[in-house]
Design a protein around this motif. Structure first.
Motif, PDB file in Angstrom:
ATOM      1  N   ILE A  37       0.830  -1.207   0.000  1.00 47.65           N
ATOM      2  CA  ILE A  37       0.000   0.000   0.000  1.00 47.65           C
ATOM      3  C   ILE A  37       0.867   1.260   0.000  1.00 47.65           C
ATOM      4  O   ILE A  37       0.514   2.265  -0.617  1.00 47.65           O
ATOM      5  CB  ILE A  37      -0.954  -0.003   1.213  1.00 47.65           C
ATOM      6  N   ILE A  38       1.999   1.215   0.649  1.00 46.83           N
ATOM      7  CA  ILE A  38       2.849   2.400   0.786  1.00 46.83           C
ATOM      8  C   ILE A  38       3.502   2.793  -0.543  1.00 46.83           C
ATOM      9  O   ILE A  38       3.711   3.973  -0.810  1.00 46.83           O
ATOM     10  CB  ILE A  38       3.935   2.153   1.864  1.00 46.83           C
ATOM     11  N   GLY A  39       3.841   1.838  -1.395  1.00 45.25           N
ATOM     12  CA  GLY A  39       4.517   2.116  -2.658  1.00 45.25           C
ATOM     13  C   GLY A  39       3.766   3.080  -3.566  1.00 45.25           C
ATOM     14  O   GLY A  39       4.336   4.087  -4.004  1.00 45.25           O
ATOM     15  N   PRO A  40       2.500   2.810  -3.884  1.00 48.06           N
ATOM     16  CA  PRO A  40       1.758   3.764  -4.720  1.00 48.06           C
ATOM     17  C   PRO A  40       1.596   5.138  -4.068  1.00 48.06           C
ATOM     18  O   PRO A  40       1.657   6.161  -4.742  1.00 48.06           O
ATOM     19  CB  PRO A  40       0.391   3.096  -4.913  1.00 48.06           C
ATOM     20  N   ILE A  41       1.430   5.161  -2.753  1.00 52.86           N
ATOM     21  CA  ILE A  41       1.300   6.442  -2.056  1.00 52.86           C
ATOM     22  C   ILE A  41       2.606   7.229  -2.170  1.00 52.86           C
ATOM     23  O   ILE A  41       2.596   8.437  -2.425  1.00 52.86           O
ATOM     24  CB  ILE A  41       0.893   6.221  -0.586  1.00 52.86           C
ATOM     25  N   LEU A  42       3.740   6.547  -1.991  1.00 49.93           N
ATOM     26  CA  LEU A  42       5.036   7.209  -2.151  1.00 49.93           C
ATOM     27  C   LEU A  42       5.206   7.742  -3.565  1.00 49.93           C
ATOM     28  O   LEU A  42       5.739   8.840  -3.769  1.00 49.93           O
ATOM     29  CB  LEU A  42       6.176   6.244  -1.821  1.00 49.93           C
ATOM     30  N   TYR A  43       4.756   6.978  -4.552  1.00 48.46           N
ATOM     31  CA  TYR A  43       4.857   7.447  -5.938  1.00 48.46           C
ATOM     32  C   TYR A  43       4.056   8.727  -6.145  1.00 48.46           C
ATOM     33  O   TYR A  43       4.541   9.679  -6.744  1.00 48.46           O
ATOM     34  CB  TYR A  43       4.384   6.369  -6.918  1.00 48.46           C
ATOM     35  N   PHE A  44       2.816   8.757  -5.641  1.00 49.57           N
ATOM     36  CA  PHE A  44       1.986   9.943  -5.847  1.00 49.57           C
ATOM     37  C   PHE A  44       2.522  11.156  -5.088  1.00 49.57           C
ATOM     38  O   PHE A  44       2.337  12.291  -5.521  1.00 49.57           O
ATOM     39  CB  PHE A  44       0.539   9.672  -5.458  1.00 49.57           C
ATOM     40  N   ILE A  45       3.208  10.944  -3.974  1.00 47.52           N
ATOM     41  CA  ILE A  45       3.750  12.064  -3.202  1.00 47.52           C
ATOM     42  C   ILE A  45       5.093  12.530  -3.766  1.00 47.52           C
ATOM     43  O   ILE A  45       5.313  13.722  -3.971  1.00 47.52           O
ATOM     44  CB  ILE A  45       3.883  11.684  -1.720  1.00 47.52           C
ATOM     45  N   PHE A  46       6.016  11.590  -4.014  1.00 45.04           N
ATOM     46  CA  PHE A  46       7.380  11.956  -4.369  1.00 45.04           C
ATOM     47  C   PHE A  46       7.755  11.652  -5.826  1.00 45.04           C
ATOM     48  O   PHE A  46       8.644  12.304  -6.366  1.00 45.04           O
ATOM     49  CB  PHE A  46       8.377  11.216  -3.473  1.00 45.04           C
ATOM     50  N   GLY A  47       7.130  10.681  -6.450  1.00 43.15           N
ATOM     51  CA  GLY A  47       7.587  10.212  -7.745  1.00 43.15           C
ATOM     52  C   GLY A  47       7.079  10.966  -8.946  1.00 43.15           C
ATOM     53  O   GLY A  47       7.742  11.004  -9.979  1.00 43.15           O
ATOM     54  N   ARG A  48       5.903  11.545  -8.850  1.00 40.21           N
ATOM     55  CA  ARG A  48       5.338  12.250 -10.002  1.00 40.21           C
ATOM     56  C   ARG A  48       6.066  13.559 -10.235  1.00 40.21           C
ATOM     57  O   ARG A  48       6.296  14.317  -9.309  1.00 40.21           O
ATOM     58  CB  ARG A  48       3.862  12.535  -9.768  1.00 40.21           C
ATOM     59  N   ARG A  49       6.381  13.807 -11.451  1.00 41.90           N
ATOM     60  CA  ARG A  49       7.021  15.073 -11.815  1.00 41.90           C
ATOM     61  C   ARG A  49       5.906  16.044 -12.193  1.00 41.90           C
ATOM     62  O   ARG A  49       5.094  15.793 -13.071  1.00 41.90           O
ATOM     63  CB  ARG A  49       7.968  14.899 -12.974  1.00 41.90           C
TER      64      ARG A  49
END
Length: 66
Positions: A52-64
């Motif tokens: 669950i944490i992986g997609p949340i991390l992507y939306f917070i930090f990974g999206r440019r």
């Protein structure tokens, strides 16, 4: 096999559905944009492997941001 009958599925099922929805939405977003903060393949692996944490991390930090 009797251990599976003792699992409280009514509590676990919503978490599994939330995890699946987050993962699918994050993967669709990363495939459409392919512009991330960091390596593309790293974010795909984080989304898929870190529940669950992986997609949340992507939306917070990974999206440019544009």
């Amino acid at each position: 096999m009797s251990q599976l009958a003792n699992i409280p599925w009514n509590l676990i099922l919503p978490i599994l559905i939330l995890q699946l929805i987050l993962m699918v939405v994050a993967l669709v977003d990363i495939i459409r944009n392919q512009r991330t903060n960091g390596p593309f393949i790293m974010w795909v692996l984080i989304i898929v492997l870190v529940n669950i944490i992986g997609p949340i991390l992507y939306f917070i930090f990974g999206r440019r941001q544009n």
